[in-house]
Design a protein around this motif. Structure first.
Motif, PDB file in Angstrom:
ATOM      1  N   ASN A 148       4.376  86.006 -28.746  1.00  0.00           N
ATOM      2  CA  ASN A 148       2.956  86.375 -28.856  1.00  0.00           C
ATOM      3  C   ASN A 148       2.056  85.561 -27.940  1.00  0.00           C
ATOM      4  OD1 ASN A 148       3.880  88.115 -30.821  1.00  0.00           O
ATOM      5  ND2 ASN A 148       3.391  86.719 -32.513  1.00  0.00           N
ATOM      6  N   ASP A 149       0.885  86.107 -27.661  1.00  0.00           N
ATOM      7  CA  ASP A 149      -0.058  85.448 -26.744  1.00  0.00           C
ATOM      8  C   ASP A 149      -0.622  84.150 -27.309  1.00  0.00           C
ATOM      9  OD1 ASP A 149       0.316  87.372 -24.826  1.00  0.00           O
ATOM     10  OD2 ASP A 149      -1.371  88.609 -25.459  1.00  0.00           O
ATOM     11  N   SER A 150      -0.494  83.940 -28.610  1.00  0.00           N
ATOM     12  CA  SER A 150      -0.922  82.668 -29.199  1.00  0.00           C
ATOM     13  C   SER A 150       0.022  81.538 -28.782  1.00  0.00           C
ATOM     14  CB  SER A 150      -0.942  82.770 -30.730  1.00  0.00           C
ATOM     15  OG  SER A 150       0.334  83.182 -31.205  1.00  0.00           O
ATOM     16  N   GLY A 151       1.218  81.925 -28.274  1.00  0.00           N
ATOM     17  CA  GLY A 151       2.174  80.951 -27.767  1.00  0.00           C
ATOM     18  C   GLY A 151       2.450  81.188 -26.298  1.00  0.00           C
ATOM     19  N   LEU A 152       3.731  81.432 -25.952  1.00  0.00           N
ATOM     20  CA  LEU A 152       4.103  81.636 -24.540  1.00  0.00           C
ATOM     21  C   LEU A 152       3.826  83.057 -24.062  1.00  0.00           C
ATOM     22  CD1 LEU A 152       7.501  79.676 -24.309  1.00  0.00           C
ATOM     23  CD2 LEU A 152       5.156  78.831 -24.133  1.00  0.00           C
ATOM     24  N   GLY A 153       3.694  84.004 -24.991  1.00  0.00           N
ATOM     25  CA  GLY A 153       3.363  85.383 -24.609  1.00  0.00           C
ATOM     26  C   GLY A 153       4.454  86.107 -23.856  1.00  0.00           C
ATOM     27  N   TYR A 154       5.727  85.687 -24.040  1.00  0.00           N
ATOM     28  CA  TYR A 154       6.821  86.298 -23.282  1.00  0.00           C
ATOM     29  C   TYR A 154       7.018  87.780 -23.604  1.00  0.00           C
ATOM     30  CZ  TYR A 154       8.766  82.136 -20.971  1.00  0.00           C
ATOM     31  OH  TYR A 154       8.964  81.059 -20.142  1.00  0.00           O
ATOM     32  N   GLY A 155       6.623  88.196 -24.799  1.00  0.00           N
ATOM     33  CA  GLY A 155       6.795  89.604 -25.169  1.00  0.00           C
ATOM     34  C   GLY A 155       5.904  90.540 -24.385  1.00  0.00           C
ATOM     35  N   ASN A 156       4.874  89.987 -23.725  1.00  0.00           N
ATOM     36  CA  ASN A 156       3.918  90.812 -22.975  1.00  0.00           C
ATOM     37  C   ASN A 156       3.928  90.513 -21.474  1.00  0.00           C
ATOM     38  OD1 ASN A 156       2.822  92.022 -25.374  1.00  0.00           O
ATOM     39  ND2 ASN A 156       1.780  90.081 -25.780  1.00  0.00           N
ATOM     40  N   LYS A 157       4.878  89.714 -21.028  1.00  0.00           N
ATOM     41  CA  LYS A 157       4.929  89.351 -19.608  1.00  0.00           C
ATOM     42  C   LYS A 157       6.021  90.147 -18.889  1.00  0.00           C
ATOM     43  CE  LYS A 157       3.120  84.628 -19.823  1.00  0.00           C
ATOM     44  NZ  LYS A 157       3.421  83.197 -19.581  1.00  0.00           N
ATOM     45  N   PRO A 158       5.973  90.190 -17.570  1.00  0.00           N
ATOM     46  CA  PRO A 158       7.078  90.796 -16.809  1.00  0.00           C
ATOM     47  C   PRO A 158       8.236  89.807 -16.729  1.00  0.00           C
ATOM     48  CG  PRO A 158       5.415  89.971 -15.302  1.00  0.00           C
ATOM     49  CD  PRO A 158       4.871  89.741 -16.692  1.00  0.00           C
ATOM     50  N   LYS A 159       9.446  90.328 -16.556  1.00  0.00           N
ATOM     51  CA  LYS A 159      10.627  89.456 -16.480  1.00  0.00           C
ATOM     52  C   LYS A 159      10.491  88.388 -15.399  1.00  0.00           C
ATOM     53  CE  LYS A 159      14.393  92.467 -18.040  1.00  0.00           C
ATOM     54  NZ  LYS A 159      15.662  93.105 -17.607  1.00  0.00           N
ATOM     55  N   GLY A 160       9.870  88.773 -14.296  1.00  0.00           N
ATOM     56  CA  GLY A 160       9.800  87.871 -13.145  1.00  0.00           C
ATOM     57  C   GLY A 160       9.082  86.569 -13.405  1.00  0.00           C
ATOM     58  N   LEU A 161       8.268  86.503 -14.473  1.00  0.00           N
ATOM     59  CA  LEU A 161       7.470  85.306 -14.746  1.00  0.00           C
ATOM     60  C   LEU A 161       7.997  84.490 -15.922  1.00  0.00           C
ATOM     61  CD1 LEU A 161       3.846  86.672 -14.157  1.00  0.00           C
ATOM     62  CD2 LEU A 161       5.339  85.455 -12.562  1.00  0.00           C
ATOM     63  N   LEU A 162       9.164  84.839 -16.450  1.00  0.00           N
ATOM     64  CA  LEU A 162       9.765  84.071 -17.549  1.00  0.00           C
ATOM     65  C   LEU A 162      10.634  82.961 -16.979  1.00  0.00           C
ATOM     66  CD1 LEU A 162      10.988  86.948 -19.918  1.00  0.00           C
ATOM     67  CD2 LEU A 162       8.673  86.096 -19.554  1.00  0.00           C
ATOM     68  N   LYS A 163      10.731  81.852 -17.699  1.00  0.00           N
ATOM     69  CA  LYS A 163      11.601  80.764 -17.243  1.00  0.00           C
ATOM     70  C   LYS A 163      13.042  81.108 -17.600  1.00  0.00           C
ATOM     71  CE  LYS A 163       8.196  77.075 -17.071  1.00  0.00           C
ATOM     72  NZ  LYS A 163       7.781  75.731 -17.544  1.00  0.00           N
ATOM     73  N   PHE A 164      13.885  81.247 -16.559  1.00  0.00           N
ATOM     74  CA  PHE A 164      15.282  81.657 -16.735  1.00  0.00           C
ATOM     75  C   PHE A 164      16.257  80.482 -16.675  1.00  0.00           C
ATOM     76  CE2 PHE A 164      16.148  86.437 -15.709  1.00  0.00           C
ATOM     77  CZ  PHE A 164      15.205  86.826 -16.650  1.00  0.00           C
ATOM     78  N   HIS A 165      16.078  79.603 -15.676  1.00  0.00           N
ATOM     79  CA  HIS A 165      17.091  78.577 -15.381  1.00  0.00           C
ATOM     80  C   HIS A 165      16.504  77.168 -15.388  1.00  0.00           C
ATOM     81  CE1 HIS A 165      18.969  82.096 -12.981  1.00  0.00           C
ATOM     82  NE2 HIS A 165      19.451  82.074 -14.204  1.00  0.00           N
ATOM     83  N   SER A 166      17.313  76.211 -15.872  1.00  0.00           N
ATOM     84  CA  SER A 166      16.881  74.811 -15.928  1.00  0.00           C
ATOM     85  C   SER A 166      17.445  74.018 -14.750  1.00  0.00           C
ATOM     86  CB  SER A 166      17.368  74.161 -17.225  1.00  0.00           C
ATOM     87  OG  SER A 166      16.798  74.803 -18.346  1.00  0.00           O
ATOM     88  N   TYR A 167      16.594  73.174 -14.173  1.00  0.00           N
ATOM     89  CA  TYR A 167      17.002  72.244 -13.123  1.00  0.00           C
ATOM     90  C   TYR A 167      16.425  70.873 -13.463  1.00  0.00           C
ATOM     91  CZ  TYR A 167      18.062  76.376 -10.250  1.00  0.00           C
ATOM     92  OH  TYR A 167      18.586  77.550  -9.766  1.00  0.00           O
ATOM     93  N   LYS A 168      16.965  69.830 -12.853  1.00  0.00           N
ATOM     94  CA  LYS A 168      16.432  68.485 -13.100  1.00  0.00           C
ATOM     95  C   LYS A 168      14.957  68.405 -12.730  1.00  0.00           C
ATOM     96  CE  LYS A 168      20.801  65.998 -12.612  1.00  0.00           C
ATOM     97  NZ  LYS A 168      21.608  65.062 -11.783  1.00  0.00           N
ATOM     98  N   SER A 169      14.576  69.184 -11.719  1.00  0.00           N
ATOM     99  CA  SER A 169      13.184  69.150 -11.250  1.00  0.00           C
ATOM    100  C   SER A 169      12.257  70.056 -12.072  1.00  0.00           C
ATOM    101  CB  SER A 169      13.122  69.574  -9.782  1.00  0.00           C
ATOM    102  OG  SER A 169      13.657  70.882  -9.629  1.00  0.00           O
ATOM    103  N   GLY A 170      12.834  70.796 -13.039  1.00  0.00           N
ATOM    104  CA  GLY A 170      12.033  71.714 -13.859  1.00  0.00           C
ATOM    105  C   GLY A 170      12.690  73.082 -13.932  1.00  0.00           C
ATOM    106  N   ALA A 171      12.089  73.978 -14.685  1.00  0.00           N
ATOM    107  CA  ALA A 171      12.659  75.319 -14.875  1.00  0.00           C
ATOM    108  C   ALA A 171      12.187  76.267 -13.774  1.00  0.00           C
ATOM    109  CB  ALA A 171      12.264  75.869 -16.239  1.00  0.00           C
ATOM    110  N   ARG A 172      12.998  77.313 -13.532  1.00  0.00           N
ATOM    111  CA  ARG A 172      12.634  78.321 -12.528  1.00  0.00           C
ATOM    112  C   ARG A 172      12.584  79.704 -13.141  1.00  0.00           C
ATOM    113  NH1 ARG A 172      16.537  77.445  -7.419  1.00  0.00           N
ATOM    114  NH2 ARG A 172      15.851  75.365  -6.819  1.00  0.00           N
ATOM    115  N   THR A 173      11.640  80.505 -12.652  1.00  0.00           N
ATOM    116  CA  THR A 173      11.528  81.920 -13.011  1.00  0.00           C
ATOM    117  C   THR A 173      12.379  82.749 -12.044  1.00  0.00           C
ATOM    118  OG1 THR A 173       9.679  82.219 -11.503  1.00  0.00           O
ATOM    119  CG2 THR A 173       9.134  81.569 -13.770  1.00  0.00           C
ATOM    120  N   PRO A 174      12.679  84.021 -12.390  1.00  0.00           N
ATOM    121  CA  PRO A 174      13.360  84.894 -11.426  1.00  0.00           C
ATOM    122  C   PRO A 174      12.577  85.033 -10.122  1.00  0.00           C
ATOM    123  CG  PRO A 174      13.425  85.874 -13.599  1.00  0.00           C
ATOM    124  CD  PRO A 174      12.532  84.668 -13.697  1.00  0.00           C
TER     125      PRO A 174
END
Length: 508
Positions: A148-174
């Protein structure tokens, strides 16, 4: 059927009344099934590259880039992420009236998500969101604050903007993974990387904001300059909706309802781009850096295959376009016909041997003056998707086509038997040549098959309607291209269809 007000609306959308009337006829008549002749295989229509040939094709591509060809990467990225979270939406709703333990017992996907929450690249963001709101870490909150939008809002975002992969320097989106990947194979000799994303209008700002945040970082790390562009599906490609009697479906204000025409509409967006080699890959098919090498090698190799056969294709185009049939030797026409049939996989109609020299000349001119695509194909391992088949076209010719299951008659035992023997499926891994021997761009809208769309039932405002999708981008929208299929390894295909796909080894 249409008032003057309707016609004005159609015109304002960039379409024409006759186009909309043709769409209504499609609803009335339906779309014919595609006639498949046999499944393509490595023995019949799919090129299998030896390691030596793989290296040669990669080297050919690198050499052509060093001499100035311009590559570009095209990424359809308008897909909403909501379908990734279907099970979580259901679990959240169930938590309103059932004990959380009972919900997790009956919803296996939600239970897997909760049990592995710390493994997701977005885990830290989710915990911070719950903590900042002063909420407890209940099952429902671990779901709701993700969606929900009260949190990360992932249910309303496009896939391309979600955090998919973890790296030491931080997470990456598609989106970021496509930048990094593109820098490795879609970079020109001046270290410029052109990538085009098709996005939904409501999400373009999100993509642009993210690109502005990460651009300098990745340019410095990868020693490249990114030229990223965006486009939306054009309103002119939307299709009319009809009621169950095939009359135009009207909104509450009386206006006609138009709906997006599906990813086949993106042929218009692709047509607006100018490059010598265009790579196409879906937004959710990405892997972390330590698994990228195979993908990069095969992308370059597919481009090398395209360039190798394009050289010969250009030679035939030049002769056929610049000389009259009288001036061409019969031996040359026979050679060109053999190239079309044996290499470019287009067989003439049954009983059509083009015995007249002039007739053969015109046939070859038509068939060889078309865009060229090389499509990677993966061996079946239970993954869903369309597949590579030999199919009969409207003009009677038989050629290689990427065919969706919805295009094949489900009631035909003979057709379904062919499907059962398919060895490969389509992972959406294409390299396209969209110019002719004079380096003039083809008008890609002229090489589609309008008879390959499909119809589905939907509803709006509590009323049922019928919707129509245009021919898919790599199905009907490219069905009149010259086509080559190449086997690629399964490890190049890592789509994320549900949130728990991110728990697969390829994404951790």
């Amino acid at each position: 059927m249409f008032s003057e007000k309707d016609k004005l609306l159609i015109k304002q959308r960039g379409s024409e009344t006759k186009t909309v009337l043709a769409q209504i006829e499609n609803f009335k008549k339906g779309f014919p099934f595609l006639q498949i002749e046999e499944a393509a295989s490595v023995d019949n229509g799919i090129i299998k590259l030896s390691n030596e040939t793989l290296q040669k094709r990669m080297a050919l591509y690198d050499d052509k880039v060093s001499k100035g060809i311009k590559p570009l990467k095209f990424v359809p990225a308008s897909g909403a992420a909501s379908r990734m979270f279907k099970a979580l939406f259901e679990a959240s709703e169930a938590c309103d009236s059932n004990p959380e333990k009972e919900v997790l017992k009956t919803n296996e996907a939600a239970a897997q998500y909760i049990a592995n929450l710390d493994k997701f690249a977005f885990a830290d963001d989710l915990k911070a969101s719950i903590t900042n709101a002063g909420a407890d870490e209940s099952v429902k909150n671990k779901i709701d604050f993700l969606l929900n939008d009260s949190g990360l809002g992932y249910g309303n975002k496009p896939k391309g903007l979600l955090k998919f992969h973890s790296y030491k320097s931080g997470a990456r989106t598609p989106f970021e993974e496509h930048l990094v990947e593109g820098a490795r194979y879609a970079c020109d000799k001046n270290r410029k990387v052109k990538i085009h994303f098709t996005v939904s209008p409501e999400h373009q700002q999100g993509f642009e904001t993210l690109f502005a945040l990460v651009k300098d970082k990745y340019e410095k790390e990868l020693d490249v300059e990114f030229e990223v562009s965006f486009s939306e599906q054009k309103p002119s490609t939307d299709t009319i909706a009809v009621d169950l009697l095939n009359e135009p479906f009207r909104n509450e204000d009386g206006s006609i309802l138009f709906r997006p025409g599906g990813h086949g509409a993106l042929i218009e967006n692709l047509n607006d781009l100018n490059a010598d080699v265009i790579f196409i890959k879906n937004i959710d098919n990405v892997v972390p850096d330590h698994l990228k090498l195979t993908t990069i090698d095969y992308k370059k190799a597919l481009a090398g295959v395209l360039l190798k056969y394009q050289e010969k294709l250009f030679m035939y185009q030049k002769e056929l376009n610049e000389k009259h049939h009288v001036a061409l030797e019969s031996a040359f026409l026979a050679e060109a016909a053999n190239f079309l049939e044996s290499t470019l996989n287009t067989k003439p109609a049954v009983n059509q041997y083009y015995t007249e020299k002039e007739e053969l000349y015109h046939y070859l001119r038509e068939k060889l003056n078309r865009p060229l695509r090389v499509c990677g194909m993966v061996r079946n391992e239970g993954e869903p998707g369309g597949g590579p088949f030999w199919a009969r076209n409207a003009d009677g010719t038989v050629s290689l086509q990427v065919v969706e299951s919805s295009q094949i008659d489900p009631d035909s035992v003979q057709q379904q038997n062919i499907v059962k023997h398919a060895t490969h499926f389509n992972p959406v891994d294409l390299v396209c040549g969209v110019k002719n021997y004079r380096h003039e761009k083809y008008d890609l809208t002229k090489y589609t098959d309008p008879a390959t769309g499909f119809i589905s039932k939907k509803s709006k405002d509590g009323k049922e309607l019928k919707a129509q999708e245009l021919p898919g981008l790599w199905n009907g929208a490219m069905s009149n291209w010259n086509t080559l299929f190449v086997e690629v390894p399964i490890k190049t295909f890592n789509p994320v269809k549900t949130v728990n796909d991110l728990l697969r080894d390829q994404h951790l």
